[in-house]
Design a protein around this motif. Sequence first.
Motif, mmCIF file in Angstrom:
data_model
loop_
_atom_site.group_PDB
_atom_site.id
_atom_site.type_symbol
_atom_site.label_atom_id
_atom_site.label_comp_id
_atom_site.label_asym_id
_atom_site.label_seq_id
_atom_site.Cartn_x
_atom_site.Cartn_y
_atom_site.Cartn_z
ATOM 1 N N TYR A 136 5.157 16.113 0.205
ATOM 2 C CA TYR A 136 4.060 15.370 -0.403
ATOM 3 C C TYR A 136 2.939 15.192 0.611
ATOM 4 C CZ TYR A 136 7.479 14.327 -4.019
ATOM 5 O OH TYR A 136 8.420 14.444 -5.011
ATOM 6 N N ASN A 137 1.688 15.170 0.089
ATOM 7 C CA ASN A 137 0.515 15.050 0.952
ATOM 8 C C ASN A 137 -0.418 13.955 0.436
ATOM 9 O OD1 ASN A 137 -0.858 16.151 -1.261
ATOM 10 N ND2 ASN A 137 -0.568 18.248 -0.484
ATOM 11 N N ASP A 138 -1.582 13.868 1.075
ATOM 12 C CA ASP A 138 -2.530 12.814 0.704
ATOM 13 C C ASP A 138 -3.004 12.961 -0.736
ATOM 14 O OD1 ASP A 138 -2.279 11.744 3.214
ATOM 15 O OD2 ASP A 138 -4.073 12.731 4.022
ATOM 16 N N GLU A 139 -3.122 14.205 -1.215
ATOM 17 C CA GLU A 139 -3.526 14.401 -2.599
ATOM 18 C C GLU A 139 -2.485 13.819 -3.547
ATOM 19 O OE1 GLU A 139 -6.061 15.486 -5.639
ATOM 20 O OE2 GLU A 139 -6.411 15.497 -3.461
ATOM 21 N N VAL A 161 -0.554 11.373 -2.841
ATOM 22 C CA VAL A 161 -0.676 9.919 -2.723
ATOM 23 C C VAL A 161 -1.728 9.403 -3.707
ATOM 24 C CG1 VAL A 161 -1.352 8.007 -1.210
ATOM 25 C CG2 VAL A 161 0.091 9.845 -0.319
ATOM 26 N N LYS A 162 -2.881 10.124 -3.773
ATOM 27 C CA LYS A 162 -3.935 9.710 -4.695
ATOM 28 C C LYS A 162 -3.453 9.797 -6.146
ATOM 29 C CE LYS A 162 -7.757 11.169 -1.691
ATOM 30 N NZ LYS A 162 -8.917 12.095 -1.553
ATOM 31 N N GLN A 207 0.854 -1.181 0.000
ATOM 32 C CA GLN A 207 0.000 0.000 0.000
ATOM 33 C C GLN A 207 0.891 1.231 0.000
ATOM 34 O OE1 GLN A 207 -2.337 -0.529 3.565
ATOM 35 N NE2 GLN A 207 -0.772 0.345 4.892
ATOM 36 N N PRO A 208 0.347 2.398 -0.359
ATOM 37 C CA PRO A 208 1.193 3.599 -0.457
ATOM 38 C C PRO A 208 1.896 3.906 0.866
ATOM 39 C CG PRO A 208 -0.921 3.986 -1.513
ATOM 40 C CD PRO A 208 -1.033 2.674 -0.805
#
Length: 598
Positions: free
Chosen positions: A200-203, A205-206, A144-145
Amino acid sequence: MTIPASKLLESLEAQIAALRAENESLQQQVVAQLSGARQWMIRRTTEMQQDNEEQKRAETMQRVFYRIAERATAGLSFHDFLQVVHQLLRELMFADNFYVALHNHDLGVVDFPYYVDERDGDEMQRYGVPYKKGMTEYLLELQQPLLMDTARFKALRKAGHMSEASGDLTFASWLGVPMQIHGRTSGVLVVQAYSDDVIYNDEDVKILGFFANHVSAAIERYQTIEELRKSEARYRSVIENVGVGVVVVQNGHMVFVNPSMERIVGHTTEALMAMPFTGSIHPDDVPTVVERHQRRLRGEPVEENYSFRVITARGEVRTLDLSAVLIQWGQRDATLLFVVDVTARVRAEADQKRALQQQIELNDLKSRFISVASHEFRTPLATIHGSVELLSHYEARMSTEQKRLTLKKIDDAVARMAHMLENVLVIGQSAAGRLQFKPQASAIASFCRSLVDELRSTMPDAFQNIQMTLDLPHESLRFELDESLIRNIVGNLLSNAVKYSPDGGAVTLRVKPVQATKLLIEVSDQGIGIPPADQPNLFESFHRASNVGNIAGTGLGLSIVRDAVECHRGTISLHSAAGQGSCFTVMLEAPPADTGNT
């Protein structure tokens, strides 16, 4: 009743105050409404800007994903393909530092086919790296990421998950996502930044996860195409290097030819494709090949394997074995041919067959020799034996003339046996390929006269009723001849002419130079002749014509003549009919001898 002025003033002041209060309330409402409208406008503008950015991002991502799918089938090397992937990722997020890792489950190693980093450079781009406790391996196992900053990396490293991490580890932000390839977690995409300006952020990651899904699918397609290319290359290598000729025939022409077929027929691929597929086939075999080819195209039963001949570019005739099947070539019917050069095998079989035939003929020759020898030797031996007994018992009573005649019978019988043995020896030398040809300058006229005199002395009785005619060249003319072989030719033909003319008649020996280097020898008689049925086998050993009756002979003479003629690179022909005599015509290669002046 009159309202006092003071009260009226108070009332007016109260109304004014009420109006002022109402006005202030109204102003407050207007200000609140204006503030709400302004906030709505700001919120709406922000939403529209976000929608616009999302639309642009969606368009960018759609274009990026299309380019990934398109470049996966463009025939690029894997590194060049991943380089394009890197460039496209930069359109979606900060990705100056980027690498791709693939896990080889069978070998237990990790490949890094693409690795670009501002600190590490491309030195980490390697293949077959042993599986270890590194960041890439942890991400593969995590499936997973993984988003890390310095603190989280240190915590994971301290926990032993990344104890063997390598490369520059001073990044500020690190983001990796797994890739599902052929149904297994077999790869990762990683970006990292060394500056605090990029976190880097959750966006992200997507975005990187969505990007990885498309890259995974593209890598699957690339690997499938690459395996197909390798498979095709392997098959092509086999086809091109196998010793069997491989040809595809479509619409009467070759549309594929492998190098082995070029070697077999000696024509280039271009030449073979330019001509009809029957262009190099031996003309005698073309009808059969075409007929079977057309039957096969019609779906009719036809031999799967058969042989035919081709004429190579150098004019050699070679025999090929063919095996054919119907296939689809370019979505159209075609014939796939497998061709093997069997010339050596065919020649070996022919040689074996000839050897077997020669053995059969030799066995037959031996049988006929035994039969003829037992008959031919019996008569002279009986003559010798009877003459010896006659001399042994009655010598004292015999006159001198009787003794001379008896001794002559013995001498004639011995000569007959010696002649037959000499013929057998010549036949044996010829069969063994040891018949020697030693030409030298020969005066053919004097040689023939001497030979006739010799025959006259050995066959005096037979010559009594013969009118011998000699037509010979000038005594001074000399030719390159083997006198031993000429003796066999002329001697046997003349002795047969005399022997098979029991009633006498004319016998003619004619020798004449013709053309520049040939010599004609012709022997004719008026004897019993040779029936047509016997003429085809006349020159075979021990063969005698059916009309010879009691005339003695072994059937070796004409066989010896044939072999001697062949040694001179000549020919022999016959014109004869039963009861009408015979004429043998010999044409020899006999260049005039250079006599010179000494």
